[in-house]
Write a protein that holds these residues in place. Sequence first.
Motif, PDB file in Angstrom:
ATOM      1  N   PRO A  24       0.813  -1.219   0.000  1.00 16.18           N
ATOM      2  CA  PRO A  24       0.000   0.000   0.000  1.00 16.18           C
ATOM      3  C   PRO A  24       0.845   1.267   0.000  1.00 16.18           C
ATOM      4  O   PRO A  24       2.046   1.243   0.309  1.00 16.18           O
ATOM      5  N   VAL A  25       0.208   2.373  -0.333  1.00 18.33           N
ATOM      6  CA  VAL A  25       0.812   3.702  -0.262  1.00 18.33           C
ATOM      7  C   VAL A  25       0.024   4.496   0.770  1.00 18.33           C
ATOM      8  O   VAL A  25      -1.195   4.652   0.648  1.00 18.33           O
ATOM      9  N   LEU A  26       0.706   4.967   1.800  1.00 20.04           N
ATOM     10  CA  LEU A  26       0.059   5.725   2.866  1.00 20.04           C
ATOM     11  C   LEU A  26       0.392   7.208   2.762  1.00 20.04           C
ATOM     12  O   LEU A  26       1.459   7.584   2.257  1.00 20.04           O
ATOM     13  N   THR A  27      -0.508   8.021   3.257  1.00 17.65           N
ATOM     14  CA  THR A  27      -0.283   9.464   3.347  1.00 17.65           C
ATOM     15  C   THR A  27      -0.595   9.927   4.768  1.00 17.65           C
ATOM     16  O   THR A  27      -1.288   9.235   5.520  1.00 17.65           O
ATOM     17  N   PHE A  40       3.957  10.615  -0.372  1.00 24.41           N
ATOM     18  CA  PHE A  40       3.306   9.332  -0.624  1.00 24.41           C
ATOM     19  C   PHE A  40       4.292   8.233  -0.241  1.00 24.41           C
ATOM     20  O   PHE A  40       5.323   8.052  -0.907  1.00 24.41           O
ATOM     21  N   PHE A  41       3.982   7.521   0.834  1.00 29.37           N
ATOM     22  CA  PHE A  41       4.892   6.524   1.387  1.00 29.37           C
ATOM     23  C   PHE A  41       4.568   5.140   0.809  1.00 29.37           C
ATOM     24  O   PHE A  41       3.508   4.580   1.097  1.00 29.37           O
ATOM     25  N   LYS A  42       5.471   4.598  -0.003  1.00 28.01           N
ATOM     26  CA  LYS A  42       5.331   3.246  -0.527  1.00 28.01           C
ATOM     27  C   LYS A  42       5.822   2.295   0.553  1.00 28.01           C
ATOM     28  O   LYS A  42       7.035   2.212   0.834  1.00 28.01           O
ATOM     29  N   CYS A  43       4.905   1.553   1.175  1.00 25.71           N
ATOM     30  CA  CYS A  43       5.192   0.849   2.429  1.00 25.71           C
ATOM     31  C   CYS A  43       5.718  -0.560   2.208  1.00 25.71           C
ATOM     32  O   CYS A  43       5.006  -1.560   2.392  1.00 25.71           O
ATOM     33  N   GLU A  44       6.993  -0.643   1.870  1.00 31.84           N
ATOM     34  CA  GLU A  44       7.638  -1.938   1.716  1.00 31.84           C
ATOM     35  C   GLU A  44       7.947  -2.598   3.059  1.00 31.84           C
ATOM     36  O   GLU A  44       8.352  -3.763   3.096  1.00 31.84           O
ATOM     37  N   ASN A  45       7.706  -1.885   4.153  1.00 29.60           N
ATOM     38  CA  ASN A  45       7.761  -2.512   5.475  1.00 29.60           C
ATOM     39  C   ASN A  45       6.629  -3.520   5.641  1.00 29.60           C
ATOM     40  O   ASN A  45       6.692  -4.383   6.527  1.00 29.60           O
ATOM     41  N   PHE A  46       5.598  -3.443   4.782  1.00 31.42           N
ATOM     42  CA  PHE A  46       4.517  -4.427   4.792  1.00 31.42           C
ATOM     43  C   PHE A  46       4.769  -5.573   3.801  1.00 31.42           C
ATOM     44  O   PHE A  46       3.922  -6.436   3.635  1.00 31.42           O
ATOM     45  N   GLN A  47       5.899  -5.547   3.135  1.00 30.66           N
ATOM     46  CA  GLN A  47       6.231  -6.537   2.120  1.00 30.66           C
ATOM     47  C   GLN A  47       6.555  -7.884   2.760  1.00 30.66           C
ATOM     48  O   GLN A  47       6.945  -7.957   3.927  1.00 30.66           O
ATOM     49  N   ARG A  48       6.408  -8.954   1.999  1.00 31.14           N
ATOM     50  CA  ARG A  48       6.843 -10.272   2.469  1.00 31.14           C
ATOM     51  C   ARG A  48       8.323 -10.225   2.840  1.00 31.14           C
ATOM     52  O   ARG A  48       9.113  -9.607   2.136  1.00 31.14           O
ATOM     53  N   THR A  49       8.685 -10.836   3.927  1.00 30.00           N
ATOM     54  CA  THR A  49       9.996 -10.809   4.588  1.00 30.00           C
ATOM     55  C   THR A  49      10.287  -9.465   5.235  1.00 30.00           C
ATOM     56  O   THR A  49      11.356  -9.267   5.800  1.00 30.00           O
ATOM     57  N   GLY A  50       9.373  -8.513   5.151  1.00 28.57           N
ATOM     58  CA  GLY A  50       9.540  -7.242   5.843  1.00 28.57           C
ATOM     59  C   GLY A  50      10.322  -6.190   5.110  1.00 28.57           C
ATOM     60  O   GLY A  50      10.619  -5.140   5.681  1.00 28.57           O
ATOM     61  N   SER A  51      10.654  -6.417   3.830  1.00 29.38           N
ATOM     62  CA  SER A  51      11.366  -5.383   3.082  1.00 29.38           C
ATOM     63  C   SER A  51      11.197  -5.593   1.577  1.00 29.38           C
ATOM     64  O   SER A  51      10.780  -6.665   1.115  1.00 29.38           O
TER      65      SER A  51
END
Length: 316
Positions: A24-27, A40-51
């Motif tokens: 997701p992209v958060l604001t 616009f924060f591209k949230c790769e902290n939510f990605q599989r393996t955490g990055s």
Amino acid sequence: MTAPTLQDILEAALRIAPLAHRTPVLTSRGLDELCSAQVFFKCENFQRTGSFKIRGASNAILALSDEEARRGVVTHSSGNHASAVACAARHRGIHATIVVPNNTPKAKQETAAGFGGEIHLCEPTLAARSAAVEVIRQRTGATMVHPYDNEFVIAGQGTAALELMEDFPDLDAIAAPISGGGLLSGTSIVAKALKPGLEVFGAEPERVDDACRSFRSGKLEPLLSTDTIADGLRGALCERTLGIFQANVTDVLTVSEAQIIEAMKLIWRYAKIVVEPSGAVPFAMLMAHRGRFAGRRVGLILTGGNLDLDKLPWQT
């Protein structure tokens, strides 16, 4: 040494779809007000393996021939790439050997081992990492999946920016942190192909500023220190990534350790998400250089969220 194209990145997006999430992209209005820009924060902290690292690792590993895959893979990493390679290798059903600096946070070591990676610790220098990988490669015939000096890895990393620009095509600027430069390379290729006027920025801790110095001098400058809280940004540029930067990147800006910690705190306070120090570096850059980004629409890649919650940097 070739650089991937937009077509390579589009193909990577299809290849990795079964394994990598579309994040997701958060604001946050509060953070926008603090930095005088729309972020616009591209949230790769939510990605599989955490990055974001699963993007490049899975693209490289899924692209291996059956013969290459049978011999397994090997890599070196300070953490997130290690977990990504282990996860992608498990998905393909092959063996992964991971060389990890002995100062890597325990949480990152345990994550990689949890995905089935065979962990080998080494001294925390690039020379030690490379030497250990070469010994393993010679013994096993495993394919080296380099954290950034690999066109399939770069193409995979570029899919994060591809998604961001598909969702928000009217950005004025986009930024990513720099270690070896794979993410920023992929990001810049997508940005310049889809919107040539888009400005692309690299963000780097000032204690490990080899990318900033290399970008300005036009030649590879040595990594003089790895002393930064941003443990995921302790790599050094290579000829391939520097060449891509020089063709596509607008500027590389540095931030202090205190600015990185403050950015982590602000993201947690306003956006209610925890990002690792490396992931907070682009927002720290935005805060440190407000005048340059004021009034603009800026996409930032929050690269990961793997950190020890019992040792947050502002805890005493």
